[in-house]
Write an enzyme that holds these catalytic residues in place. Structure first.
Site, PDB file in Angstrom:
ATOM      1  N   THR B  55      -2.968 -80.455 -15.879  1.00 44.73           N
ATOM      2  CA  THR B  55      -3.510 -80.383 -14.522  1.00 44.73           C
ATOM      3  C   THR B  55      -4.746 -79.478 -14.477  1.00 44.73           C
ATOM      4  O   THR B  55      -5.735 -79.779 -13.813  1.00 44.73           O
ATOM      5  CB  THR B  55      -2.433 -79.880 -13.547  1.00 44.73           C
ATOM      6  OG1 THR B  55      -1.280 -80.691 -13.689  1.00 44.73           O
ATOM      7  CG2 THR B  55      -2.915 -79.940 -12.117  1.00 44.73           C
ATOM      8  N   LYS B  82      -1.628 -56.040 -14.655  1.00 46.33           N
ATOM      9  CA  LYS B  82      -1.819 -54.599 -14.477  1.00 46.33           C
ATOM     10  C   LYS B  82      -1.243 -54.133 -13.146  1.00 46.33           C
ATOM     11  O   LYS B  82      -1.472 -53.002 -12.734  1.00 46.33           O
ATOM     12  CB  LYS B  82      -3.305 -54.261 -14.547  1.00 46.33           C
ATOM     13  CG  LYS B  82      -3.943 -54.601 -15.876  1.00 46.33           C
ATOM     14  CD  LYS B  82      -5.450 -54.368 -15.824  1.00 46.33           C
ATOM     15  CE  LYS B  82      -6.106 -54.893 -17.095  1.00 46.33           C
ATOM     16  NZ  LYS B  82      -7.566 -55.002 -16.935  1.00 46.33           N
ATOM     17  N   ARG B 104      -2.140 -73.068  -8.885  1.00 45.13           N
ATOM     18  CA  ARG B 104      -0.830 -73.475  -9.401  1.00 45.13           C
ATOM     19  C   ARG B 104       0.007 -72.208  -9.483  1.00 45.13           C
ATOM     20  O   ARG B 104      -0.451 -71.186 -10.005  1.00 45.13           O
ATOM     21  CB  ARG B 104      -1.014 -74.112 -10.779  1.00 45.13           C
ATOM     22  CG  ARG B 104       0.230 -74.175 -11.671  1.00 45.13           C
ATOM     23  CD  ARG B 104       1.292 -75.149 -11.213  1.00 45.13           C
ATOM     24  NE  ARG B 104       0.894 -76.529 -11.202  1.00 45.13           N
ATOM     25  CZ  ARG B 104       1.062 -77.387 -12.214  1.00 45.13           C
ATOM     26  NH1 ARG B 104       1.633 -77.001 -13.318  1.00 45.13           N
ATOM     27  NH2 ARG B 104       0.689 -78.644 -12.110  1.00 45.13           N
TER      28      ARG B 104
END
Lengths: 427, 306
Positions: B55, B82, B104
């Site tokens: 994708t 982080k 996504r």
């Protein structure tokens, strides 16, 4: 005004468990001196058009201290409580570290000495709320702890819960259960139903709550120990509790304002402000909660005030922590949304929870000579709009931002101190 | 087009728009140099918080063929590791100059959340078990190429409906276009309240094959057996896998589809996946043109060579 000065609360309608009447109330030094007509004192609080009631009692408050002071402290939470009309809150033990020993209970009590309401700690049932080993309940009971709960999670092991009930009964304290069977809830982040299916969010079924309610009713029957059910949210749980009470079992229960005002449809935009545990349910469940309050088959309205820092509530919905603020909106929501006379609303918010918490000697008592000066003055007709940014809580996670409510606390008197005057906290 | 978060908010007219525009870009993609400058100067950030090669490559190719600049944000080596919050990350990328985010994420709703924080456009490239709208659009495009109007066509969707974002988007798209949708799955792999969806539901694949115009197979994951949703993949395959014997019962011209990646031998037999009426690689090929259409409708000025 120092509390050694006599103060008269004048011209209000006094409501307590004994009934309703117009009267002036004179207080001094934490005590009610006199109740009657045409009373005078050096300091006057105008209560005309208002209701004078015993201070409210919240059975279910998360103050986050120790451990999560960025979300709330005992001081800020107590201030929010006072603004909501509360003179006592039961502090839930899911702090970091857990309130599962006399040492941590003592720390909470130390921080609570000068705050705006009485903070009554509850203790954990099991060490670290891990559900494995009993916490030292007796040493905490010696410090005045009367309610024990692993709130945030339920005690999963039925055998352990049975022993805990027996042990608690033996030392004269009560257990309160957060009913959620983890194997059925399976990490669900909202109510399992049409909305969870549409949103693709893992759901938890009503039966995750109801199954544990049913189990614990049986354990109460088996052990003869009383049990209190926290924040019930399903029609089936409420029906089970009504039936148990009718059978004469020592079962009490509370419901939360968000469960009689909001549904799972509120989660449609993935705003984790609406994520709470137990989750917001369906319209039918909301109606069942309201019906239980009308029928009197539950005992208390409790806030489940659960502050969380904004950055945590901006996490993805399934990862954000559950919980919402409640102390400053509970009374307004109850007066606005429930078709109940104010006398019954106050029973659910003050003297009935005070009895469950076993603090009736100083909260939720009769407004009469010699009683404790823990009082609130409510304007039942005041209309106001909830503003998340204006709340006294250190967090902002109210699902009621922008909601119009009717009924507002004007003054709160805690042990004779005017901690809230004209809706403004004095500390 | 504002954002593309769900198929529902696109609606039948919106789907038609995308289909028409896709025709244009399918033509572009057949040129020797398949590239236009319609989005020159625009920056598309591909934010794949969950790994997905196909994708991500499809979207990035689409953006580049439109002349856009592409920034790739990789969650694995990013500021999120982080401890930066999602919102701060999004605001930082916007400050760098993002015009659109292609998102996504393993959690449902993240594209919706990002859309509420950002002025940039957001394309949902698959969020948790919620939606995967461009997959549905490329599937509709593929179907239209073969079947024309989908109105009244019988589409059978087989497999793990409950956990599938592809299923949610496709059911919404197919029904919006007037197709009749039948879901076939074991009861444990159907969502709560599926009875309220505008579909027919059955647990018997054999009974659903005869009048199907399309059989759409979903990927089944091994972990479903660990969650006690299935006894075994073998048992699933016996009941719900499309093998050659079952495929032979399909009427002539019926299509076999799969969003990939396939588990050959589980939900689809290898020879069925390679059969002439299986249009699985065609789905992938159409993906680029469909995503070009979506990005163009979202960011373009309407002029292909602007």
């Amino acid at each position: 005004m120092p509390k050694t000065v006599e103060t008269v609360i004048k011209g209000g309608t006094v409501i307590d468990a004994s009934g309703t009447r117009v009267a002036d109330v004179v207080i001094r030094g934490g005590e009610i001196l006199e109740v009657g007509h045409g009373l005078e004192a050096k300091n006057v609080i105008d209560a005309s058009g208002c209701v004078v009631a015993p201070g409210l009692v919240d059975l279910h408050t998360h103050l986050r201290q120790p451990g999560r002071e960025e979300a709330e402290t005992i001081e800020t939470g107590a201030r929010a409580a006072a603004l909501g009309g509360y003179t006592a809150v039961i502090a839930m033990p899911n702090t970091e570290p857990t309130m599962d020993s006399a040492a941590v209970i003592r720390e909470v009590l130390d921080h609570a000495i000068t705050v705006a309401c009485e903070v009554v700690p509850s203790g954990a049932i099991t060490l670290g709320r891990r559900g494995e080993q009993l916490a030292p309940m007796a040493e905490m009971a010696e410090l005045g702890v009367r309610i024990f709960t692993d709130d945030g999670s339920g005690v999963q092991d039925g055998g352990l819960m049975r022993r805990a009930l027996e042990y608690a009964k033996g030392i004269g304290v009560m257990l309160a259960q957060h009913c959620e069977d983890n194997s059925l809830a399976a990490g669900g982040a909202m109510h399992e139903g049409a909305w969870s299916a549409k949103l693709g969010v893992p759901g938890q079924p009503c039966s995750a709550e109801t199954a544990m309610v049913l189990r614990d009713i049986e354990l109460s029957r088996l052990t003869g120990a009383p049990i209190h059910f926290l924040h019930l949210s399903t029609a089936e749980s409420l029906a089970a509790v009504a039936q148990a009470r009718a059978a004469g079992l020592q079962v009490t229960a509370e419901v939360a304002p968000h469960h009689f005002t909001l549904t799972d449809a509120c989660c449609c935009d993935y705003d984790a402000t609406f994520k709470v545990n137990p989750p917001l349910r369906t319209e039918a469940d909301v109606e069942a909660v309201k019906a239980a309050l009308i029928a009197g088959t539950v005992d208390a309205i409790a806030t489940d005030h659960a502050p969380h820092a904004p950055e945590l509530k901006e996490m993805p919905f399934d990862q954000a922590p559950p919980g919402m603020l409640g102390l400053e909106t509970a009374l307004g929501l109850a007066l606005t949304e429930l078709e109940l006379p104010i006398e019954r609303v106050l029973a659910y918010l003050s003297w009935q929870p005070a009895k469950i918490a076993r603090i009736s000697d100083r909260h939720g008592g009769l407004i009469a000579k010699g009683g404790a000066a823990n009082l609130c003055v409510i304007d039942p007709n005041a209309e106001w709009t909830v503003d998340a940014r204006a709340l006294a809580s250190r967090s902002r996670n109210t699902p009621f931002d922008g909601r119009k409510l009717r009924g507002k606390v004007r003054h709160t008197i805690n042990r004779g101190d005017q901690v809230v005057i004209d809706g403004v906290a004095q500390q | 087009m504002n954002h593309l978060l769900t198929i529902d908010e696109l609606g039948a007219d919106g789907i038609d728009d995308v289909m028409r525009t896709t025709d244009t870009f399918a033509e572009v993609n057949r040129r020797p140099i398949p590239k236009v400058q319609a989005l020159r100067g625009k920056t598309v950030v591909s934010c794949f918080f969950e790994d997905s090669t196909r994708t991500r490559l499809s979207f990035e190719t689409a953006a580049r063929r439109l002349g856009a600049d592409v920034m790739t944000f990789s969650a694995a080596s990013s500021s999120l590791k982080k401890g930066e919050s999602l919102r701060d990350t999004v605001e930082t990328l916007e400050a760098i100059g993002a015009d659109a985010f292609v998102v996504r994420h393993r959690s449902a709703g993240v594209p919706t959340q990002i859309a509420s924080w950002s002025r940039a456009k957001v394309v949902n490239a698959g969020d948790g078990q919620h939606e995967h709208p461009t997959q549905a659009l490329l599937d509709c495009y593929t179907l239209r190429t073969h079947l024309g109007d989908l109105h009244g066509k019988q589409i059978v969707v087989v497999g793990d409906i409950k956990h599938s974002r592809v299923a949610r988007s496709n059911i919404a798209a197919f029904t919006a276009l007037g197709a009749k949708v039948k879901l076939v799955a074991p009861a444990t792999l159907l969502p709560a309240s599926v009875g309220e969806w505008p579909v027919e539901v059955t647990h018997n694949l054999d009974g659903a094959l005869d009048d199907a115009d399309v059989v759409y197979l979903l990927r089944i994951q091994q972990e479903r057996t660990d969650q006690a949703l299935l006894p075994s993949l073998r048992e699933y395959s016996a009941g719900f896998g499309l093998d050659a014997k079952r495929a032979a019962r399909l009427k002539p011209g019926a299509l076999i589809m799969h969003p990939g990646p396939m588990n050959r031998g589980v939900e689809i037999a290898a020879d069925v996946a390679d059969a002439p009426n299986a249009v699985i690689t065609e789905q992938v090929a159409n993906g680029v043109a469909v995503r070009m259409a979506v990005l163009f409708l979202m960011l373009g000025s309407g002029d292909l060579n602007a």
